[in-house]
Write a protein that holds these residues in place. Structure first.
Motif, PDB file in Angstrom:
ATOM      1  N   PHE A  40      60.018  94.034  45.649  1.00 19.32           N
ATOM      2  CA  PHE A  40      58.876  94.933  45.784  1.00 19.32           C
ATOM      3  C   PHE A  40      57.954  94.721  44.597  1.00 19.32           C
ATOM      4  CE2 PHE A  40      62.161  97.128  43.439  1.00 19.32           C
ATOM      5  CZ  PHE A  40      61.483  97.783  42.428  1.00 19.32           C
ATOM      6  N   VAL A  41      56.735  95.176  44.734  1.00 20.86           N
ATOM      7  CA  VAL A  41      55.772  95.112  43.635  1.00 20.86           C
ATOM      8  C   VAL A  41      55.811  96.457  42.916  1.00 20.86           C
ATOM      9  CG1 VAL A  41      53.345  94.838  43.015  1.00 20.86           C
ATOM     10  CG2 VAL A  41      54.326  93.442  44.851  1.00 20.86           C
ATOM     11  N   SER A  42      56.020  96.405  41.607  1.00 24.25           N
ATOM     12  CA  SER A  42      56.081  97.624  40.816  1.00 24.25           C
ATOM     13  C   SER A  42      54.715  98.311  40.797  1.00 24.25           C
ATOM     14  CB  SER A  42      56.501  97.295  39.380  1.00 24.25           C
ATOM     15  OG  SER A  42      56.322  98.417  38.541  1.00 24.25           O
ATOM     16  N   SER A  43      54.708  99.593  41.082  1.00 27.69           N
ATOM     17  CA  SER A  43      53.449 100.344  41.054  1.00 27.69           C
ATOM     18  C   SER A  43      52.956 100.545  39.619  1.00 27.69           C
ATOM     19  CB  SER A  43      53.614 101.690  41.749  1.00 27.69           C
ATOM     20  OG  SER A  43      54.616 102.447  41.111  1.00 27.69           O
ATOM     21  N   LYS A  44      53.872 100.458  38.648  1.00 28.68           N
ATOM     22  CA  LYS A  44      53.496 100.649  37.243  1.00 28.68           C
ATOM     23  C   LYS A  44      52.939  99.378  36.614  1.00 28.68           C
ATOM     24  CE  LYS A  44      56.836 104.292  36.386  1.00 28.68           C
ATOM     25  NZ  LYS A  44      58.005 104.713  35.614  1.00 28.68           N
ATOM     26  N   THR A  45      53.567  98.228  36.914  1.00 31.13           N
ATOM     27  CA  THR A  45      53.194  96.983  36.233  1.00 31.13           C
ATOM     28  C   THR A  45      52.494  95.974  37.134  1.00 31.13           C
ATOM     29  OG1 THR A  45      55.293  95.884  36.728  1.00 31.13           O
ATOM     30  CG2 THR A  45      55.190  97.199  34.693  1.00 31.13           C
ATOM     31  N   GLY A  46      52.644  96.141  38.438  1.00 34.31           N
ATOM     32  CA  GLY A  46      52.076  95.169  39.368  1.00 34.31           C
ATOM     33  C   GLY A  46      52.912  93.896  39.479  1.00 34.31           C
ATOM     34  N   LYS A  47      54.065  93.860  38.798  1.00 32.13           N
ATOM     35  CA  LYS A  47      54.942  92.689  38.831  1.00 32.13           C
ATOM     36  C   LYS A  47      55.881  92.743  40.031  1.00 32.13           C
ATOM     37  CE  LYS A  47      57.019  91.279  35.142  1.00 32.13           C
ATOM     38  NZ  LYS A  47      57.806  91.201  33.895  1.00 32.13           N
ATOM     39  N   LEU A  48      56.267  91.567  40.491  1.00 35.42           N
ATOM     40  CA  LEU A  48      57.250  91.471  41.555  1.00 35.42           C
ATOM     41  C   LEU A  48      58.630  91.749  40.970  1.00 35.42           C
ATOM     42  CD1 LEU A  48      57.779  90.807  44.533  1.00 35.42           C
ATOM     43  CD2 LEU A  48      58.032  88.420  43.860  1.00 35.42           C
ATOM     44  N   ILE A  49      59.356  92.657  41.566  1.00 35.93           N
ATOM     45  CA  ILE A  49      60.695  93.037  41.123  1.00 35.93           C
ATOM     46  C   ILE A  49      61.679  92.617  42.205  1.00 35.93           C
ATOM     47  CG2 ILE A  49      62.209  94.932  40.390  1.00 35.93           C
ATOM     48  CD1 ILE A  49      59.788  94.493  38.535  1.00 35.93           C
ATOM     49  N   TYR A  50      62.737  91.913  41.786  1.00 33.71           N
ATOM     50  CA  TYR A  50      63.789  91.493  42.699  1.00 33.71           C
ATOM     51  C   TYR A  50      64.945  92.471  42.560  1.00 33.71           C
ATOM     52  CZ  TYR A  50      61.111  87.187  42.546  1.00 33.71           C
ATOM     53  OH  TYR A  50      60.101  86.276  42.606  1.00 33.71           O
ATOM     54  N   LYS A  51      65.584  92.796  43.686  1.00 35.39           N
ATOM     55  CA  LYS A  51      66.673  93.759  43.692  1.00 35.39           C
ATOM     56  C   LYS A  51      67.939  93.065  44.188  1.00 35.39           C
ATOM     57  CE  LYS A  51      66.614  98.666  44.721  1.00 35.39           C
ATOM     58  NZ  LYS A  51      66.032  99.697  45.580  1.00 35.39           N
ATOM     59  N   TYR A  52      68.989  93.123  43.363  1.00 40.28           N
ATOM     60  CA  TYR A  52      70.269  92.484  43.670  1.00 40.28           C
ATOM     61  C   TYR A  52      71.348  93.542  43.793  1.00 40.28           C
ATOM     62  CZ  TYR A  52      67.923  88.320  41.870  1.00 40.28           C
ATOM     63  OH  TYR A  52      67.035  87.292  41.663  1.00 40.28           O
ATOM     64  N   VAL A  53      72.321  93.300  44.663  1.00 43.26           N
ATOM     65  CA  VAL A  53      73.495  94.162  44.744  1.00 43.26           C
ATOM     66  C   VAL A  53      74.375  93.824  43.540  1.00 43.26           C
ATOM     67  CG1 VAL A  53      75.584  94.705  46.053  1.00 43.26           C
ATOM     68  CG2 VAL A  53      73.429  94.316  47.253  1.00 43.26           C
ATOM     69  N   LYS A  54      74.793  94.860  42.805  1.00 41.92           N
ATOM     70  CA  LYS A  54      75.668  94.630  41.657  1.00 41.92           C
ATOM     71  C   LYS A  54      77.020  94.120  42.135  1.00 41.92           C
ATOM     72  CE  LYS A  54      73.752  97.689  38.192  1.00 41.92           C
ATOM     73  NZ  LYS A  54      74.055  98.773  37.239  1.00 41.92           N
ATOM     74  N   SER A  55      77.534  93.114  41.431  1.00 41.43           N
ATOM     75  CA  SER A  55      78.825  92.524  41.783  1.00 41.43           C
ATOM     76  C   SER A  55      79.400  91.851  40.542  1.00 41.43           C
ATOM     77  CB  SER A  55      78.652  91.482  42.893  1.00 41.43           C
ATOM     78  OG  SER A  55      77.898  90.380  42.407  1.00 41.43           O
ATOM     79  N   LYS A  56      80.663  91.485  40.611  1.00 42.46           N
ATOM     80  CA  LYS A  56      81.288  90.763  39.503  1.00 42.46           C
ATOM     81  C   LYS A  56      80.611  89.414  39.294  1.00 42.46           C
ATOM     82  CE  LYS A  56      85.753  92.995  39.788  1.00 42.46           C
ATOM     83  NZ  LYS A  56      87.189  92.853  39.985  1.00 42.46           N
ATOM     84  N   GLU A  57      80.241  88.759  40.386  1.00 37.16           N
ATOM     85  CA  GLU A  57      79.559  87.469  40.310  1.00 37.16           C
ATOM     86  C   GLU A  57      78.213  87.620  39.582  1.00 37.16           C
ATOM     87  OE1 GLU A  57      78.088  83.894  43.298  1.00 37.16           O
ATOM     88  OE2 GLU A  57      78.607  85.846  44.139  1.00 37.16           O
ATOM     89  N   LEU A  58      77.472  88.661  39.910  1.00 38.73           N
ATOM     90  CA  LEU A  58      76.201  88.921  39.238  1.00 38.73           C
ATOM     91  C   LEU A  58      76.439  89.240  37.766  1.00 38.73           C
ATOM     92  CD1 LEU A  58      73.126  89.407  39.239  1.00 38.73           C
ATOM     93  CD2 LEU A  58      73.606  91.758  39.956  1.00 38.73           C
ATOM     94  N   ASP A  59      77.443  90.046  37.464  1.00 40.01           N
ATOM     95  CA  ASP A  59      77.764  90.379  36.071  1.00 40.01           C
ATOM     96  C   ASP A  59      78.080  89.133  35.259  1.00 40.01           C
ATOM     97  OD1 ASP A  59      77.358  93.078  36.499  1.00 40.01           O
ATOM     98  OD2 ASP A  59      79.494  93.540  36.726  1.00 40.01           O
ATOM     99  N   ARG A  60      78.862  88.218  35.841  1.00 39.07           N
ATOM    100  CA  ARG A  60      79.202  86.972  35.135  1.00 39.07           C
ATOM    101  C   ARG A  60      77.951  86.142  34.871  1.00 39.07           C
ATOM    102  NH1 ARG A  60      83.841  87.191  38.473  1.00 39.07           N
ATOM    103  NH2 ARG A  60      82.843  85.910  40.059  1.00 39.07           N
TER     104      ARG A  60
END
Length: 77
Positions: A40-60
């Motif tokens: 989504f595009v942040s309404s505050k910054t206008g930057k594209l924000i990516y959203k990931y599901v938290k997981s052990k793989e992501l943490d690593r």
């Protein structure tokens, strides 16, 4: 796979998400075959924000990113 109702899932506590506003980090995660479920595009910054599901793989991957990022800073000094 894109999830359309991420806010609903987050509000009921079903899933935790990690938001990323760094294109470099998003590319690094993509190289690790970790893909966002939404963006989504942040309404505050206008930057594209990516959203990931938290997981052990992501943490690593985030730990690896942070360690490498810190190492590069130390090498430049």
């Amino acid at each position: 796979m894109e999830i359309c109702n991420t806010e609903e899932l987050e509000n009921i506590g079903e899933v935790e998400f990690f938001r990323c506003g760094s294109l470099k980090l998003a590319k690094f995660l993509y190289q690790k075959e970790i893909v966002p479920v939404s963006s989504f595009v942040s309404s505050k910054t206008g930057k594209l924000i990516y959203k990931y599901v938290k997981s052990k793989e992501l943490d690593r991957a985030l730990t690896e990113w942070q360690n490498n990022k810190g190492g590069k800073k130390n090498e430049q000094k």
